[in-house]
Design a protein around this motif. Sequence first.
Motif: not given
Length: 88
Positions: A67-81, A83-88
């Motif tokens: 879900a986080q990857l898809r949101a990132r793909q479609h330029h949607v803000e991801v919650e700051p907490h 799992m990918l927060g540190k990787a991005l």
Amino acid sequence: MFLSALELRKIIESSFLPERCECTLSPDLMMTVKVYADGQTDHLDLLVTGIDASGLNGCREINDLIAQLRARQHHVEVEPHSMLGKAL
């Protein structure tokens, strides 16, 4: 991880169908996900590196990652907490 690297890759890659997705996992469980814009070229629509796959211990964590990857793909803000927060 409760899944093998091959199983995890297959789940993530198939979740982006019909788009072409390539998921690689290093021996230290760091993941890279590439999603291509189309099947004809190597133009990337999404590239995320440094994902720590050691925390993917269940279906919920894998679904959250997708879900986080898809949101990132479609330029949607991801919650700051996330799992990918540190990787991005």
